[in-house]
Write an enzyme that holds these catalytic residues in place. Structure first.
Site, PDB file in Angstrom:
ATOM      1  CD  GLN A  73     -44.159  11.855  -6.391  1.00 52.03           C
ATOM      2  OE1 GLN A  73     -43.206  11.363  -6.802  1.00 52.03           O
ATOM      3  NE2 GLN A  73     -44.284  13.050  -6.214  1.00 52.03           N
ATOM      4  N   GLY A  90     -38.085  13.547 -11.133  1.00 46.11           N
ATOM      5  CA  GLY A  90     -38.422  12.101 -10.555  1.00 46.11           C
ATOM      6  C   GLY A  90     -39.897  11.938 -10.149  1.00 46.11           C
ATOM      7  CG  HIS A 143     -42.220   9.696  -3.167  1.00 44.64           C
ATOM      8  ND1 HIS A 143     -43.340  10.671  -2.464  1.00 44.64           N
ATOM      9  CD2 HIS A 143     -41.649  10.793  -3.712  1.00 44.64           C
ATOM     10  CE1 HIS A 143     -43.067  11.813  -2.833  1.00 44.64           C
ATOM     11  NE2 HIS A 143     -41.999  11.745  -3.644  1.00 44.64           N
ATOM     12  CB  CYS A 182     -41.990  16.592  -3.322  1.00 47.25           C
ATOM     13  SG  CYS A 182     -42.957  15.234  -3.714  1.00 47.25           S
ATOM     14  CG  LEU A 183     -43.408  16.821  -9.659  1.00 46.35           C
ATOM     15  CD1 LEU A 183     -43.614  16.006 -10.926  1.00 46.35           C
ATOM     16  CD2 LEU A 183     -43.469  18.365 -10.047  1.00 46.35           C
ATOM     17  CG  HIS A 215     -37.129  13.077  -3.270  1.00 50.33           C
ATOM     18  ND1 HIS A 215     -37.241  14.434  -2.686  1.00 50.33           N
ATOM     19  CD2 HIS A 215     -38.538  12.915  -3.738  1.00 50.33           C
ATOM     20  CE1 HIS A 215     -38.578  14.846  -2.854  1.00 50.33           C
ATOM     21  NE2 HIS A 215     -39.319  13.860  -3.558  1.00 50.33           N
ATOM     22  CD  GLU A 216     -38.714  10.620  -7.055  1.00 50.51           C
ATOM     23  OE1 GLU A 216     -39.934  10.258  -6.675  1.00 50.51           O
ATOM     24  OE2 GLU A 216     -38.469  11.942  -6.945  1.00 50.51           O
TER      25      GLU A 216
HETATM   26 NI    NI Z   1     -41.299  13.773  -4.305  1.00 45.99          NI
END
Ligand code: NI
Length: 176
Positions: free
Chosen positions: A51, A46, A143, A96-97, A139-140
């Site tokens: 991000q 995701g 963000h 998380c990226l 989670h997304e």
């Molecule tokens: Ni993340």
């Protein structure tokens, strides 16, 4: 299509407020395609607008199938919002990226309902979704509120993880 640079913690852009998408044009489709490319390039499941440095309410998700294959079922969610959730909560390991090299056990709602628009602006809904997709949706969308999974940890746990993360970042930079 292009892989964009992922914004890495503690970059303040991850905390910036986002605005709703109001124009559904080719630029938006390009952004969504780039975000999917970026997510796949980093082996993510995701990715949210902030991000890639875009303060817009947009999320892409692709949950791997049982054999671990992706590119099968990518979702692009425009203006997603969690509109309902279960009472029950579940704990699972998240990463998380934007916080590379770190994972932690996070408590989430067992299922949630998310309303969003597709790339044409048509209203869509995920109703009472659980499992990995349900967790990924929470989670997304977090963000988009400037919230990271590490924000859920106790101060002590967060400090420990931060140390681990800075060490990872330092070692990683040495390799470059
Ligand atoms: Ni993340």
């Amino acid at each position: 299509m292009a892989v964009r640079e992922v914004v890495i913690f503690p970059d303040e852009r991850l905390r910036d407020p986002v605005t709703d998408v109001t124009v559904f044009d080719d630029t938006l489709k390009q952004l969504a395609a780039d975000m999917l490319d970026t997510m796949y390039a980093d082996d993510g499941i995701g990715l949210a607008g902030p991000q890639v440095g875009v303060s817009k309410r947009i999320v892409v998700i692709d949950i791997p199938d049982d054999e671990g294959n992706q590119h099968k079922n990518p979702y692009v969610l425009i203006n997603p919002r969690v509109t309902a959730h279960s009472e029950e909560q579940v704990e699972s390991e998240e990463g998380c990226l934007s916080v590379p090299g770190c994972t932690a056990k996070i408590l989430r709602y067992a299922s949630c309902t998310v309303e969003y628009q597709d790339l044409e602006g048509k209203p869509q809904k995920f109703e009472n979704v659980g499992g990995l997709l349900g967790i990924c949706l929470q989670h997304e969308t977090d963000h988009l509120s400037g919230k990271l999974f590490i924000d859920y940890l106790s101060r002590l746990k967060r400090e420990m993880l931060k140390k681990k993360y800075l060490k990872y970042k330092k070692n990683h930079q040495k390799e470059d």
